[in-house]
Design a protein around this motif. Structure first.
Motif, mmCIF file in Angstrom:
data_model
loop_
_atom_site.group_PDB
_atom_site.id
_atom_site.type_symbol
_atom_site.label_atom_id
_atom_site.label_comp_id
_atom_site.label_asym_id
_atom_site.label_seq_id
_atom_site.Cartn_x
_atom_site.Cartn_y
_atom_site.Cartn_z
ATOM 1 N N MET A 1 74.722 60.263 -16.262
ATOM 2 C CA MET A 1 75.972 59.504 -16.299
ATOM 3 C C MET A 1 76.715 59.749 -17.607
ATOM 4 N N ILE B 1 79.842 56.501 -6.498
ATOM 5 C CA ILE B 1 78.391 56.566 -6.340
ATOM 6 C C ILE B 1 77.991 55.897 -5.027
ATOM 7 N N ASP C 1 74.518 54.601 -3.365
ATOM 8 C CA ASP C 1 73.085 54.382 -3.513
ATOM 9 C C ASP C 1 72.450 54.422 -2.130
ATOM 10 N N SER D 1 67.942 52.910 -2.663
ATOM 11 C CA SER D 1 66.894 53.093 -3.669
ATOM 12 C C SER D 1 66.158 51.781 -3.942
ATOM 13 N N THR E 1 67.386 51.822 -9.849
ATOM 14 C CA THR E 1 68.598 52.622 -10.095
ATOM 15 C C THR E 1 69.829 51.740 -10.235
ATOM 16 N N LEU F 1 72.593 51.461 -13.279
ATOM 17 C CA LEU F 1 73.982 51.868 -13.067
ATOM 18 C C LEU F 1 74.957 50.745 -13.419
ATOM 19 N N CYS G 1 77.412 65.652 -7.481
ATOM 20 C CA CYS G 1 76.469 65.457 -8.586
ATOM 21 C C CYS G 1 75.157 64.917 -8.047
ATOM 22 N N ASP G 2 74.053 65.463 -8.521
ATOM 23 C CA ASP G 2 72.739 64.895 -8.235
ATOM 24 C C ASP G 2 72.390 63.884 -9.328
ATOM 25 N N GLN G 3 71.388 63.070 -9.072
ATOM 26 C CA GLN G 3 71.143 61.913 -9.936
ATOM 27 C C GLN G 3 70.356 62.227 -11.195
ATOM 28 N N ASP G 4 69.803 63.434 -11.308
ATOM 29 C CA ASP G 4 68.883 63.657 -12.429
ATOM 30 C C ASP G 4 69.244 64.861 -13.292
ATOM 31 N N CYS H 1 74.874 70.686 -6.802
ATOM 32 C CA CYS H 1 75.248 69.911 -7.981
ATOM 33 C C CYS H 1 76.118 70.701 -8.954
#
Length: 290
Positions: free
Chosen positions: A1, A16, A18, A21, A25, A29, A71-74, A139
């Motif tokens: 982020m 975003i 979710d 999850s 997370t 966020l 975008c991926d989360q990691d 990504c």
């Protein structure tokens, strides 16, 4: 982020989704949402899986923006990721679907560098590649509004036939517009045991062992032809005769006898980027398992 919010020379809004999850997370966020309420919006939803979740985001994305990125989360973005992609897209012919993607700097969970992945493609990024191979890491993808609208306005009827959202978008844009591939990594692509999908640090021998095992188990049988059929259902009316005819022949060949499949593979216009991947494609097609 933090890497998204640090992008240079662009006005950025973050949407975003979710995907149900349960690992804290949302709590993490909400800290960012409190700091940037005018730049971030988020929705909590039931689990749809990777493909369903991204297509849901595509459907909910607001219009009127010049560019859209996934975008991926990691992962961690380079500060100039977006503006670099925009500058390369702006060198292409406007008024059509356009797409940027790049290599990545693979890193471990502590951001220590591993290797560059994937290799830059040497052959054209066209329908004849995209139908049977995805060279675009999701990504890293940046698309213009024309590309987003083409994907959103012609939603796949059956998402189970879609291998991945980024592959589908590469297929759409390469057919109806242009794709540019950047050989300079635009992100740090994190590798760890909880990755859902993505690149691998395996050597070539282990990579091919895994592919062979998947093939023997039937895990990837017919996924290419199923996605091709879905693409024809959604976009056949927009395609030119030559392209639609070639896809039709590829699909029909799977139903023909071994002799006809061997004859077809000698003249097919479809290709993968590397010599060995291209050979595997031909073997799978001859086996009637595409």
């Amino acid at each position: 982020m933090k890497s998204l919010l640090s992008q240079e020379d662009v006005e950025l809004h973050i949407v975003i989704r979710d995907d149900g999850s349960t690992d804290g997370t949302m709590e993490r966020l909400k800290i960012f949402i409190e700091q940037y309420p005018d730049r971030i919006c988020i929705s909590e939803n039931e689990n749809l899986g990777v493909v369903g979740s991204f297509f849901d985001l595509i459907g909910k994305a607001s219009g009127g923006y010049d560019y859209y990125a996934f975008c991926d989360q990691d992962d961690v973005w380079n500060n100039d990721k977006l503006i670099r992609g925009i500058s390369l897209i702006n060198q292409m012919r406007p008024g059509q679907p356009l797409m940027y993607c790049s290599t990545t700097q693979m890193v471990d969970q502590y951001l220590n560098p591993l290797n560059i992945w994937p290799n830059s493609p040497e052959k054209p990024l066209s329908l004849y590649n995209a139908l049977i191979e995805n060279v675009c890491v999701g990504c890293t993808v940046l698309i213009n509004e024309e590309a987003l609208n083409m994907v959103r306005n012609k939603h796949p009827l059956n998402l189970e036939n879609i291998i991945m959202h980024d592959w589908w978008i590469y297929l759409v844009v390469s057919t109806f517009g242009e794709v540019v591939f950047d050989s300079e990594p635009s992100i740090l692509y994190r590798q760890h045991q909880s990755n859902a999908l993505g690149g691998s640090t395996d050597d070539w021998m282990n990579k091919w062992k895994k592919r062979f095992k998947r093939f023997l188990k039937g895990q990837n049988h017919y996924i290419l032809s199923n996605q091709a059929k879905e693409f024809m259902v959604v976009y056949a009316q927009e395609m030119n005769h030559e392209e639609s005819n070639e896809i039709h022949k590829l699909i029909q060949t799977q139903q023909q006898n071994l002799f006809k499949r061997v004859i077809y593979i000698m003249m097919t216009p479809f290709y993968r980027q590397s010599t060995i991947d291209n050979l595997v494609f031909k073997m799978v097609l001859i086996a009637g398992k595409l």
